[in-house]
Design an enzyme around this catalytic site. Structure first.
Site, PDB file in Angstrom:
ATOM      1  N   ASN A 151      92.253  99.081 125.916  1.00  0.00           N
ATOM      2  CA  ASN A 151      92.596  97.803 125.287  1.00  0.00           C
ATOM      3  C   ASN A 151      93.256  96.817 126.234  1.00  0.00           C
ATOM      4  O   ASN A 151      93.500  95.675 125.855  1.00  0.00           O
ATOM      5  CB  ASN A 151      93.586  98.036 124.131  1.00  0.00           C
ATOM      6  N   LYS A 152      93.603  97.278 127.425  1.00  0.00           N
ATOM      7  CA  LYS A 152      94.384  96.401 128.301  1.00  0.00           C
ATOM      8  C   LYS A 152      93.503  95.328 128.957  1.00  0.00           C
ATOM      9  O   LYS A 152      92.286  95.413 128.917  1.00  0.00           O
ATOM     10  CB  LYS A 152      95.098  97.252 129.363  1.00  0.00           C
TER      11      LYS A 152
END
Ligand SMILES: Cc1ncc(COP(=O)(O)O)c(C=O)c1O
Length: 378
Positions: free
Chosen positions: A183-184
């Site tokens: 998700n980064k």
């Protein structure tokens, strides 16, 4: 026409990276090797030439940073209650005690005005978190830690690509920990990196990263410390190398989308909006805090029905059972508790277009009005 579901986040992985991964898979060397070294070199370039070591998570990085900082049993580590639970778990992992300090409700980051009051003779370190990629004020942070002789492990899991005073996060400071979880802003699927301060033994960091092993010559091996299993694979590093090429473009896109959110979100709904920082923040997430009359779970379900994903980042750490069992309880950190109970992450990722933001804002307004109307009718 029904539009496709819009998740709250989605990685952008280009074809060149996919081909590069295939080449690594065919190369015969798939775990830590040349790709990891190349990835570390690129990360170092972004971090002003500082030493950077790649890890298999942004949790492992912080645990090893604490070990390298000499933090262990009998020590206290100050941090924020509003973060992913990893931020505090690593302190427990090394046998020390987390000490939470309430947040500033505007930035949602640790309230630096309250930090000094939490320092005791047992305090060894502080783990500030750049929630949603908004950096904690580094000038004030380091003024405090220098005065009290504390080590800093910057939990910059969410702030790769962010900056402070024109300098990249990671290019200065004490330990800086990044996460490259899926998700980064930049991903290696799972992974992380630790920027090391000059006074730290790089070889010791590498030994902690992999079972404490030191290789000597062709056939020699020694183990003098207890290390773990934290090494990144070459496959993952190749994903990271492909991602880094897009860092500036991804960050610019996120900032533009965040600006559009401010243009489109209906102020009358009564949601708290994030700080409008288009200089330092990398806009890892666009988070609102819902008005108290709105039931978050119902709203998330209503958004989902309207094709919009959302997320909760995060429930406060000190109210998890594990932490309650240590004596933490409700009312200790009221700002974090209020924000944690109402925070909602709206979709924001580089492949989104302005029309997606408009769609989210319309669905949000519609779902909030529907919830209020239903309650009035009941
Ligand atoms: C603020 C924060 N700290 C730490 C971590 C841990 O990173 P990882 O999942 O790579 O272990 C994350 C990732 O979710 C995070 O968001």
């Amino acid at each position: 026409m029904t539009l496709p579901f819009l998740p709250f986040t989605r990685p952008s992985i280009d074809e060149e990276t996919i081909a590069g991964v295939a080449a690594v898979l065919r190369s015969g060397w798939i775990t830590s090797g040349p790709q990891v070294q190349a990835f570390e070199a690129e990360l170092s370039r972004h971090c002003g030439g500082r030493t950077v070591r790649a890890f298999n998570s942004g949790t492992g990085t912080m645990e090893i940073a604490l070990r390298l900082a000499g933090v262990g049993a009998g020590h206290e580590v100050i941090t924020t209650p509003l973060s992913w639970v990893a931020t505090a778990n690593v302190t427990l992992e090394v046998g020390a005690r987390p000490v939470f300090v309430d947040i500033d409700p505007a930035t949602r980051n640790i309230d630096l005005n309250r930090v000094e009051a939490a320092i005791t003779p047992a305090t060894k370190a502080i783990i500030p978190v750049d929630l949603a990629g908004l950096p904690v004020d580094r000038d004030r942070l380091y003024a405090i830690t220098r005065k009290h002789g504390l080590r800093v492990i910057e939990d910059a899991a969410q702030s790769y690509g962010a900056s402070w005073g024109g300098r990249n996060i990671g290019a200065f400071g004490d330990f800086v920990s990044f996460s490259f979880h899926a998700n980064k802003n930049i991903t290696t699927i799972e992974g992380g990196a630790l920027v090391l301060p000059d006074d730290i033994d790089v070889k010791l960091c590498e030994r902690y990263r992999l079972q404490g092993v030191e290789r000597i010559g062709f056939d020699g091996m020694e183990v003098d410390v207890l290390g773990g299993k934290f090494n990144l694979t070459d496959v993952a590093a190749r994903v990271g190398l492909g991602q880094l090429k897009h860092l500036e473009e991804f960050t610019a896109r996120r900032r533009a989308l965040a600006e559009h959110y401010f243009d489109c979100i209906d102020a009358e709904l009564g949601c708290d909006l994030p700080v409008m920082d288009f200089e330092n923040c990398n806009w890892h997430m666009f988070q609102i805090v819902l008005p108290r009359d709105i039931v978050r779970a119902e709203l998330m379900a209503a958004l989902k029905e309207r094709g919009i994903g959302s997320g909760v980042h995060y429930p406060v750490i000190h109210l998890f059972k594990l932490y309650r069992a240590m004596g933490f309880h409700e009312g200790m950190f009221p700002q974090a508790e209020r924000v944690g109970a109402g925070i909602l992450t709206l979709p924001l990722f580089p492949a989104m277009v302005n029309a997606d933001v408009e769609r989210v804002c319309e669905a949000l307004a519609d779902a909030i009005h529907a919830q209020r109307n239903a309650r009035r009718a009941a």
